[in-house]
Scaffold this active site. Sequence first.
Site, PDB file in Angstrom:
ATOM      1  N   GLY A   1       0.828  -1.212   0.000  1.00  0.00           N
ATOM      2  CA  GLY A   1       0.000   0.000   0.000  1.00  0.00           C
ATOM      3  C   GLY A   1       0.850   1.244   0.000  1.00  0.00           C
TER       4      GLY A   1
ATOM      5  N   LYS B   1       3.217  24.074  -2.662  1.00  0.00           N
ATOM      6  CA  LYS B   1       4.671  24.086  -2.849  1.00  0.00           C
ATOM      7  C   LYS B   1       4.979  24.757  -4.180  1.00  0.00           C
ATOM      8  CE  LYS B   1       8.618  21.174  -3.954  1.00  0.00           C
ATOM      9  NZ  LYS B   1       9.112  19.808  -4.219  1.00  0.00           N
TER      10      LYS B   1
END
Length: 512
Positions: A12, A81
Amino acid sequence: MRPIRNVVVVGGGTAGWLTAGVIAAKHKSRQPHGFTVTLVESPDVPIIGVGEGTWPTLRTTLRRMGISETDLFRECEASFKQGARFNRWTTGKADDGYYHPLMLPQSFGQVNLAQHWLSQSDESFCDAVTPQGRICDAGLAPKTIATPEYDALANYAYHLDAGKLSTFLRKHCTEQLGVRHVLANVTEAVLDQNGDIASVSTREAGEIAGDLFVDCTGFHALLIGKALDVPFKNCADTLFCDTALAVQISYPDPDAPIASHTISTAQSAGWIWDIGLPTRRGVGHVFSSAHISADDAERELRAYLGPAGSDLPVRRLSIRAGHRETFWKRNCVAVGLAAGFLEPLEASAIVLIELSAKLIAEQMPACREVMDVVARRFNETTSYRWGRIIDFLKLHYALTRRTDSEFWRDNQRPETMPDRLRGLMELWRYHAPWTLDEFDRAEEVFPAASYQYVLYGMGYSTAVPAGTNDADAIMAGRAMRENAAQTQRMLTGLPRHRDLIRKVVDLGLPRI
């Protein structure tokens, strides 16, 4: 003919759920006809969750998966960002710093502004060609609350809580994209007579068969490494950093500014990252254990944090710099840490996951008989990308003029530089990086503009030939004037970073 219908993602985390989501979204129309994506995830393996920086590509990836950007901010503690600022990388002095922004230079692709900046401008290269450095200095966001989801006024990526991102992606993949989620510990891979992986054995769910397996088991590399025995190509002779110390620190008050860029500050034998999320900062020291002890590295980290970080718990992580010699072997392809890992200097980890997942989804082999052809193409493209990223990361070290420690002196030795990088640096002594000369792939992770920002941010000298093309000079002058005007518009029109994040969470962004 053996059709490829059942894709099994083993592992995962960000790598597994992004890969499963990209494949499932691309092939959703095939699900009623028997196409399945299954993700097998151990309930006992924690998410590494250190790398919180991304690239602008993630906006396209999430949009194609049908994810709301507003939900991303509400669920994943996201911030914007707009690039990275590198402090003390060139000389080590307090005023030593430059930006690698995410916006391309004005009129990029039409005129090479670097050639003109070298001979005509007194301001920094970043400020001369893009507004983004000054936007970051002012603590502003890259868009307004009226800008639709995923649209931008200034190009941007995200900083994220990696653990929350995995949970968020899992929910979307299972509820919206039809990904089957199996919580089970994989004990071994069962090989077919021809050497393919036929199934994976699990303690809790028995045998899980598939036609194509994606190894997202992290550093364990259970399929690509242990089952198929693909060697690991170490690049520690080029990139020396092999350890990271990570810590989380709260803001002094809830209204404190949030940096809209990653801050990378060089130390005696490595560098410190500083990433701002809405409720905390993620800070870490990446260093070479051959050049500094872990205790001394921790002292440098705590000195950077100041009194507020004196007692915070520090998490230690090992970095094995390098990648698999082959990424897709037989019916197994490695993505994420199973494929390799490099220090997080330019946030390349998640973008490599995205690009690999996109390539798998778009070139999904119709049947086993053509899989080896697809695998060869995948391996060629992915090997090129890893090599280019290694070049780009090494460039930051190779350009330094610091001589205050053995670490920085060793990084300047030519034998530690890849041959391709050495050749390009020789070329760039006489010619500024440009699009078609050295960057000829459709999806370069770092385009020519990125090399320009680092080269000229660190004071690299390129000889400008005498005389210039009049048409180019006119175009360059026009572009630089437009940049100055755009900078003023953005400085007066963009909101404070924290203010926009609050509005996104409270009100939401307009849906496309």
